[in-house]
Design a protein around this motif. Sequence first.
Motif, mmCIF file in Angstrom:
data_model
loop_
_atom_site.group_PDB
_atom_site.id
_atom_site.type_symbol
_atom_site.label_atom_id
_atom_site.label_comp_id
_atom_site.label_asym_id
_atom_site.label_seq_id
_atom_site.Cartn_x
_atom_site.Cartn_y
_atom_site.Cartn_z
ATOM 1 N N ASP A 155 0.918 -1.304 -0.082
ATOM 2 C CA ASP A 155 -0.127 -0.066 0.090
ATOM 3 C C ASP A 155 0.811 1.211 0.014
ATOM 4 N N SER A 156 2.170 1.088 0.298
ATOM 5 C CA SER A 156 2.936 2.135 0.284
ATOM 6 C C SER A 156 3.390 2.830 -1.200
ATOM 7 N N PRO A 157 3.426 4.073 -1.259
ATOM 8 C CA PRO A 157 3.778 4.564 -2.647
ATOM 9 C C PRO A 157 5.169 4.121 -3.118
ATOM 10 N N ASP A 158 5.905 3.985 -2.021
ATOM 11 C CA ASP A 158 7.637 3.659 -2.184
ATOM 12 C C ASP A 158 7.722 2.216 -2.408
ATOM 13 N N VAL A 159 6.555 1.287 -2.566
ATOM 14 C CA VAL A 159 7.209 -0.116 -2.609
ATOM 15 C C VAL A 159 7.866 -0.262 -3.818
ATOM 16 N N ASP A 160 9.046 -1.194 -3.608
ATOM 17 C CA ASP A 160 9.748 -1.776 -4.860
ATOM 18 C C ASP A 160 8.913 -2.732 -5.745
ATOM 19 N N LEU A 161 8.195 -1.911 -6.876
ATOM 20 C CA LEU A 161 7.399 -3.042 -7.643
ATOM 21 C C LEU A 161 8.028 -4.260 -8.166
ATOM 22 N N ARG A 162 9.312 -4.080 -8.803
ATOM 23 C CA ARG A 162 9.870 -5.148 -9.393
ATOM 24 C C ARG A 162 10.328 -6.189 -8.149
ATOM 25 N N ALA A 163 10.728 -5.641 -7.147
ATOM 26 C CA ALA A 163 10.955 -6.581 -6.006
ATOM 27 C C ALA A 163 9.658 -7.524 -5.544
ATOM 28 N N LEU A 164 8.516 -6.769 -5.488
ATOM 29 C CA LEU A 164 7.577 -7.376 -5.151
ATOM 30 C C LEU A 164 6.803 -8.287 -6.056
ATOM 31 N N ARG A 165 7.377 -8.003 -7.316
ATOM 32 C CA ARG A 165 6.508 -8.861 -8.496
ATOM 33 C C ARG A 165 7.607 -10.172 -8.767
ATOM 34 N N GLN A 166 8.841 -10.115 -8.080
ATOM 35 C CA GLN A 166 9.591 -11.201 -8.229
ATOM 36 C C GLN A 166 9.301 -12.152 -7.147
ATOM 37 N N ASP A 167 8.557 -11.771 -6.091
ATOM 38 C CA ASP A 167 8.124 -12.626 -5.085
ATOM 39 C C ASP A 167 6.590 -13.250 -5.538
ATOM 40 N N VAL A 168 6.021 -12.421 -6.313
ATOM 41 C CA VAL A 168 4.660 -13.164 -6.487
ATOM 42 C C VAL A 168 4.536 -13.282 -7.845
ATOM 43 N N GLY A 169 3.800 -14.394 -8.147
ATOM 44 C CA GLY A 169 3.510 -14.964 -9.464
ATOM 45 C C GLY A 169 2.088 -14.491 -9.821
ATOM 46 N N ILE A 170 1.731 -14.193 -10.916
ATOM 47 C CA ILE A 170 0.274 -13.952 -11.431
ATOM 48 C C ILE A 170 -0.200 -14.551 -12.490
ATOM 49 N N VAL A 171 -1.315 -15.222 -12.697
ATOM 50 C CA VAL A 171 -1.642 -16.174 -13.944
ATOM 51 C C VAL A 171 -3.136 -15.315 -14.077
ATOM 52 N N PHE A 172 -3.233 -14.800 -15.219
ATOM 53 C CA PHE A 172 -4.469 -14.169 -15.604
ATOM 54 C C PHE A 172 -5.617 -15.130 -16.451
ATOM 55 N N GLN A 173 -6.650 -14.649 -16.671
ATOM 56 C CA GLN A 173 -7.908 -15.424 -17.189
ATOM 57 C C GLN A 173 -7.522 -15.675 -18.410
ATOM 58 N N SER A 174 -6.734 -14.570 -19.359
ATOM 59 C CA SER A 174 -6.565 -14.724 -20.856
ATOM 60 C C SER A 174 -5.118 -14.809 -21.201
ATOM 61 N N TYR A 175 -4.550 -15.695 -20.344
ATOM 62 C CA TYR A 175 -3.094 -16.156 -20.662
ATOM 63 C C TYR A 175 -2.153 -15.263 -20.661
ATOM 64 N N ASN A 176 -2.124 -14.214 -21.614
ATOM 65 C CA ASN A 176 -1.464 -13.160 -21.873
ATOM 66 C C ASN A 176 0.058 -13.864 -22.102
ATOM 67 N N LEU A 177 0.269 -14.977 -22.775
ATOM 68 C CA LEU A 177 1.636 -15.211 -23.466
ATOM 69 C C LEU A 177 2.031 -14.349 -24.471
ATOM 70 N N PHE A 178 3.270 -14.074 -24.437
ATOM 71 C CA PHE A 178 3.773 -13.179 -25.427
ATOM 72 C C PHE A 178 3.892 -13.911 -26.777
ATOM 73 N N PRO A 179 2.800 -13.393 -27.716
ATOM 74 C CA PRO A 179 2.751 -14.162 -28.909
ATOM 75 C C PRO A 179 3.759 -14.315 -30.154
ATOM 76 N N HIS A 180 4.756 -13.398 -29.887
ATOM 77 C CA HIS A 180 5.991 -13.378 -30.817
ATOM 78 C C HIS A 180 7.192 -14.230 -30.368
ATOM 79 N N LEU A 181 6.939 -14.877 -29.284
ATOM 80 C CA LEU A 181 7.935 -15.641 -28.621
ATOM 81 C C LEU A 181 7.636 -17.029 -28.460
#
Lengths: 227, 251
Positions: free
Chosen positions: B75-101
């Motif tokens: 909730d803090s505005p100073d949260v290190d988003l990239r550090a957070l997202r290295q700890d958290v994996g998220i999977v979406f309804q629409s897969y969102n694979l990168f189509p060109h890879l």
Amino acid sequence: MGIELDFPAVLERWPNFLGGAILTLELAFFATVLGAFLGTLAAVGRRSHSLLIARTCKVYVEAIRNTPLLVQIFLVYFGLASIGLKLSAFTVAVAALTINVGAYTAEIMRAGFDAIPRGQLEAAEGLALSRLQIYWHIILLPAVERVYPALTSQFVLLMLASSVCSQISAEELTAVANYIQSDTYRAFETYIIIAVLYIFLSLVMRAGFWGLGFVLFPRRRRLGTPL
Amino acid sequence: MQQDTPATSIVSLRDVQKSFGSLKVLDGVSFAVERGEVLAIIGRSGSGKSTALRCIDRFERVDHGEIVVCGHRVDSPDVDLRALRQDVGIVFQSYNLFPHLTIEQNITLAPCSVKRMALSQAKELARKVLAQVGLEEKLHAYPEQLSGGQQQRAAIARSLAMQPKVMLFDEVTSALDPELTAEVQRVIERLAAEGMTMVMVTHEMGFAKSIADRIVFMHRGKVHETGPASILTSPTTPELAQFVGTGDLKS
């Protein structure tokens, strides 16, 4: 009143035609490379959070898309001369063509950027990619793959449009033709020959872009489907 | 400061509030997820369950309240988003694979560019996580060559390659037919068995019942009822009873 065509009289100037064709191709090459770079920058700039940058890019794109190429060439030619910069006709031609094709490239790239689904960005953010990494891997590369056919058509158009550079005496194909027809009084033959040469140059460019696409886009190479 | 959430919590939300314009989507949501726990968030469309999940990974900013995820003050505005997202994996309804890879490139991209892993090592990792989801043979395929269920499993593998401490699943089977849903669910069940901490938003009541250690039932932006999976069979509030009654045709 039949048409009498005397190609041999004109074709003895073949080395001049060839020189002009090569210069046209060189003009197109430099303007394409630099214009692709400039246009991509402008497309990125239009998405900038800075209003100043976004507006500047928009003004650039719109100003170029709504003025004739010949006028742009004269503006660069006389503009640079008036501030005391004496550059060769070739350099001025490359600069003007770059500025011109950059604007069209920016519009095409913008369409490519807009076509990236929001979910792609979220997935990339969720994987902790940096903004720069997202821009490169998730926005720019797929956008280029998606708009590649439109981009390459634009670059071929640029090569054809470079014929107006004859107006500032850059020695490209049309300028060469202008000299030859005034020397030989064989205007029709001369322009038929350069028309054929322009077709040939277009084919050379298209072949080049096809080869480049073959190397750059392995997915398209393997699946043959548009992204 | 966090007396009511034990120190082992991987994810904790306290009194989280969030509005989109005048619409209050989250109205004082609190829950916690412990290490190794599987939490299923259920509720009607518009109940705020997806928003709550997305707040954990900071895809939505909260207006009020406290969110702590793997030690990050989200909730803090100073949260290190990239550090957070290295700890958290998220999977979406629409897969969102990168189509060109290719699938392999989809998986190696983040480990190579974020964690600076050597490509050879990342490729080995790709093989490993694809084996985890049963897709080893699709290493060199492109996303469009895969079925929906395979794409979703590949997306799960892509997240796993970052070795997250917690996985978030946002209605990951909603776009799939029952057969493909089952294959994705089997992958998630295996992850649960391996002890992965997971938070999932789902419409599949049967699946929630079988896999979740705990259920959070959301209703109108609030946690309306929470408890072990058994609350689905014996709900204590009329809202959950009604939701389960209409929501689960299989029971």
